[in-house]
Design a protein around this motif. Structure first.
Motif, mmCIF file in Angstrom:
data_model
loop_
_atom_site.group_PDB
_atom_site.id
_atom_site.type_symbol
_atom_site.label_atom_id
_atom_site.label_comp_id
_atom_site.label_asym_id
_atom_site.label_seq_id
_atom_site.Cartn_x
_atom_site.Cartn_y
_atom_site.Cartn_z
ATOM 1 N N CYS A 67 0.857 -1.190 0.000
ATOM 2 C CA CYS A 67 0.000 0.000 0.000
ATOM 3 C C CYS A 67 0.889 1.234 0.000
ATOM 4 O O CYS A 67 1.911 1.274 0.694
ATOM 5 C CB CYS A 67 -0.876 -0.018 1.246
ATOM 6 S SG CYS A 67 -1.844 1.485 1.518
ATOM 7 N N TYR A 69 0.516 5.458 0.576
ATOM 8 C CA TYR A 69 -0.408 6.488 1.036
ATOM 9 C C TYR A 69 0.301 7.836 0.989
ATOM 10 O O TYR A 69 1.490 7.937 1.342
ATOM 11 C CB TYR A 69 -0.869 6.173 2.466
ATOM 12 C CG TYR A 69 -1.908 7.140 2.975
ATOM 13 C CD1 TYR A 69 -3.233 7.008 2.605
ATOM 14 C CD2 TYR A 69 -1.556 8.193 3.805
ATOM 15 C CE1 TYR A 69 -4.200 7.899 3.050
ATOM 16 C CE2 TYR A 69 -2.513 9.089 4.260
ATOM 17 C CZ TYR A 69 -3.829 8.929 3.876
ATOM 18 O OH TYR A 69 -4.775 9.818 4.318
ATOM 19 N N ARG A 73 -1.875 17.175 4.420
ATOM 20 C CA ARG A 73 -2.482 17.329 5.753
ATOM 21 C C ARG A 73 -3.248 18.643 5.902
ATOM 22 O O ARG A 73 -4.383 18.616 6.398
ATOM 23 C CB ARG A 73 -1.373 17.180 6.807
ATOM 24 C CG ARG A 73 -1.855 17.121 8.240
ATOM 25 C CD ARG A 73 -2.779 15.943 8.458
ATOM 26 N NE ARG A 73 -3.184 15.811 9.838
ATOM 27 C CZ ARG A 73 -4.135 16.555 10.429
ATOM 28 N NH1 ARG A 73 -4.754 17.492 9.760
ATOM 29 N NH2 ARG A 73 -4.457 16.339 11.688
ATOM 30 N N MET A 80 -4.872 6.725 -1.125
ATOM 31 C CA MET A 80 -4.364 5.385 -0.809
ATOM 32 C C MET A 80 -4.335 4.568 -2.090
ATOM 33 O O MET A 80 -5.337 4.511 -2.813
ATOM 34 C CB MET A 80 -5.266 4.699 0.217
ATOM 35 C CG MET A 80 -4.786 3.291 0.543
ATOM 36 S SD MET A 80 -5.775 2.468 1.826
ATOM 37 C CE MET A 80 -7.243 2.066 0.894
ATOM 38 N N THR B 17 -0.927 13.945 13.312
ATOM 39 C CA THR B 17 -1.459 12.916 12.419
ATOM 40 C C THR B 17 -0.931 11.549 12.837
ATOM 41 O O THR B 17 0.252 11.411 13.174
ATOM 42 C CB THR B 17 -1.018 13.168 10.957
ATOM 43 O OG1 THR B 17 -1.309 14.517 10.618
ATOM 44 C CG2 THR B 17 -1.726 12.245 9.990
ATOM 45 N N PHE B 19 -0.812 7.517 11.314
ATOM 46 C CA PHE B 19 -1.028 6.707 10.125
ATOM 47 C C PHE B 19 -1.374 5.300 10.588
ATOM 48 O O PHE B 19 -0.551 4.619 11.209
ATOM 49 C CB PHE B 19 0.210 6.732 9.215
ATOM 50 C CG PHE B 19 0.450 8.112 8.678
ATOM 51 C CD1 PHE B 19 -0.195 8.538 7.528
ATOM 52 C CD2 PHE B 19 1.258 9.015 9.357
ATOM 53 C CE1 PHE B 19 -0.023 9.835 7.053
ATOM 54 C CE2 PHE B 19 1.437 10.315 8.885
ATOM 55 C CZ PHE B 19 0.790 10.726 7.731
ATOM 56 N N SER B 21 -2.722 1.473 9.875
ATOM 57 C CA SER B 21 -2.783 0.448 8.831
ATOM 58 C C SER B 21 -3.513 -0.791 9.330
ATOM 59 O O SER B 21 -3.336 -1.220 10.468
ATOM 60 C CB SER B 21 -1.374 0.052 8.381
ATOM 61 O OG SER B 21 -0.701 1.185 7.862
ATOM 62 N N THR B 31 -3.569 1.789 4.450
ATOM 63 C CA THR B 31 -3.080 2.843 5.348
ATOM 64 C C THR B 31 -3.906 4.112 5.173
ATOM 65 O O THR B 31 -4.324 4.430 4.065
ATOM 66 C CB THR B 31 -1.598 3.124 5.042
ATOM 67 O OG1 THR B 31 -0.883 1.906 5.205
ATOM 68 C CG2 THR B 31 -1.023 4.183 5.974
ATOM 69 N N LYS B 32 -4.109 4.804 6.274
ATOM 70 C CA LYS B 32 -4.910 6.022 6.235
ATOM 71 C C LYS B 32 -4.457 6.976 7.327
ATOM 72 O O LYS B 32 -4.080 6.546 8.419
ATOM 73 C CB LYS B 32 -6.370 5.646 6.470
ATOM 74 C CG LYS B 32 -7.348 6.739 6.125
ATOM 75 C CD LYS B 32 -8.740 6.387 6.588
ATOM 76 C CE LYS B 32 -9.584 7.650 6.608
ATOM 77 N NZ LYS B 32 -10.868 7.450 7.267
ATOM 78 N N ALA B 33 -4.502 8.259 7.032
ATOM 79 C CA ALA B 33 -4.210 9.257 8.061
ATOM 80 C C ALA B 33 -5.399 9.378 8.999
ATOM 81 O O ALA B 33 -6.551 9.326 8.566
ATOM 82 C CB ALA B 33 -3.931 10.611 7.411
ATOM 83 N N LEU B 35 -6.821 11.450 12.776
ATOM 84 C CA LEU B 35 -6.551 12.469 13.780
ATOM 85 C C LEU B 35 -5.722 11.812 14.882
ATOM 86 O O LEU B 35 -5.745 10.595 15.040
ATOM 87 C CB LEU B 35 -7.870 13.019 14.342
ATOM 88 C CG LEU B 35 -8.689 13.844 13.343
ATOM 89 C CD1 LEU B 35 -10.071 14.146 13.902
ATOM 90 C CD2 LEU B 35 -7.967 15.131 12.987
ATOM 91 N N PRO B 36 -4.963 12.588 15.632
ATOM 92 C CA PRO B 36 -4.098 11.974 16.650
ATOM 93 C C PRO B 36 -4.903 11.204 17.702
ATOM 94 O O PRO B 36 -6.108 11.389 17.819
ATOM 95 C CB PRO B 36 -3.369 13.169 17.277
ATOM 96 C CG PRO B 36 -4.021 14.389 16.769
ATOM 97 C CD PRO B 36 -4.840 14.045 15.582
ATOM 98 N N TYR B 69 1.832 4.445 12.737
ATOM 99 C CA TYR B 69 3.081 5.094 12.377
ATOM 100 C C TYR B 69 2.943 6.595 12.605
ATOM 101 O O TYR B 69 1.901 7.185 12.297
ATOM 102 C CB TYR B 69 3.423 4.804 10.907
ATOM 103 C CG TYR B 69 4.764 5.351 10.500
ATOM 104 C CD1 TYR B 69 5.933 4.673 10.826
ATOM 105 C CD2 TYR B 69 4.864 6.550 9.805
ATOM 106 C CE1 TYR B 69 7.171 5.186 10.468
ATOM 107 C CE2 TYR B 69 6.099 7.062 9.447
ATOM 108 C CZ TYR B 69 7.239 6.368 9.785
ATOM 109 O OH TYR B 69 8.465 6.872 9.444
#
Lengths: 139, 139
Positions: A67, A69, A73, A80, B17, B19, B21, B31-33, B35-36, B69
């Motif tokens: 993957c 990504y 931000r 993705m 951010t 990440f 998975s 995988t995607k961002a 929010l913290p 991550y």
């Protein structure tokens, strides 16, 4: 669909970081930041240079599912890409991606055995914009 | 080891951010961002709030293997955490993470069926600093 792919390609080209995910020997996803792609053929084929001795290369040799990504931000937009990863050690590819300054990472130059190429082939993708997302087919 | 875990916790706390998975139904990493994290217990337990209806939640219900991550891009430092993800819909957890403004995402409030909690339990991690990396055990 073409509009989404165009937007995805533009977002990718504008980022200075790629997030690359592989599957480890225990079946867990593993994600890592990478320098941006060295070369792209649309969003269908994406090339990176990396260390042959890296964990990531060992993982892709066991399991090619991958993957990529990319995220903008501040704009809350992301892409993705799902696909497969090949590890290439052929000199043609190594020469194609080589850039001045790579000696820092690969002291022996283009023929450095610790220098190799990762070739990602996109199957499909998803474009995220704010709280919405849309899938696209890239195969 | 404790020093690495301390550095990892600090890096995570400073990022805006995460990440995340998961593994999809075809065995590919996704995988995607995000929010913290909403809450952390050291680096051992990390909570996020998310949409119950999301693809990510469906994937974790099928396969709990996960990766988080975090990267400090200007410093070339990153932390990868490998672990498992639980999807929690118990009101105790939903109340614990709820913050003012969450109505934007979950119009029905804390009891909104589309609001749930992701609980990540870290097994191990890797700290990246410039071109070096070091593993740590968090189990």
């Amino acid at each position: 669909m073409q509009n989404l792919i165009h937007k995805a390609a533009r977002l990718i080209a504008e980022q200075n970081t790629a997030f690359l995910s592989s599957i480890d020997e225990n079946g867990f996803p593993n994600t890592k930041a990478m320098l941006p792609p060295r070369k792209m053929e649309g969003i269908k084929t994406i090339y990176f240079s990396t260390n042959t001795s890296s964990k990531r290369v060992a993982q892709f040799r066991m399991n090619d599912k991958a993957c990529l990504y990319f995220v903008n931000r501040p704009a809350f937009e992301g892409v993705m890409l799902i696909g497969t990863m090949e590890v290439l050690e052929d000199s043609t590819f190594k020469e194609m991606l080589w850039q001045k300054g790579d000696e820092l990472y690969y002291p022996s130059g283009i023929t450095d055995p610790d220098y190799c190429v990762l070739k990602f082939t996109t199957l499909k993708g998803r474009y995220y914009s704010n709280l919405k997302s849309a899938d696209f087919d890239a195969s």
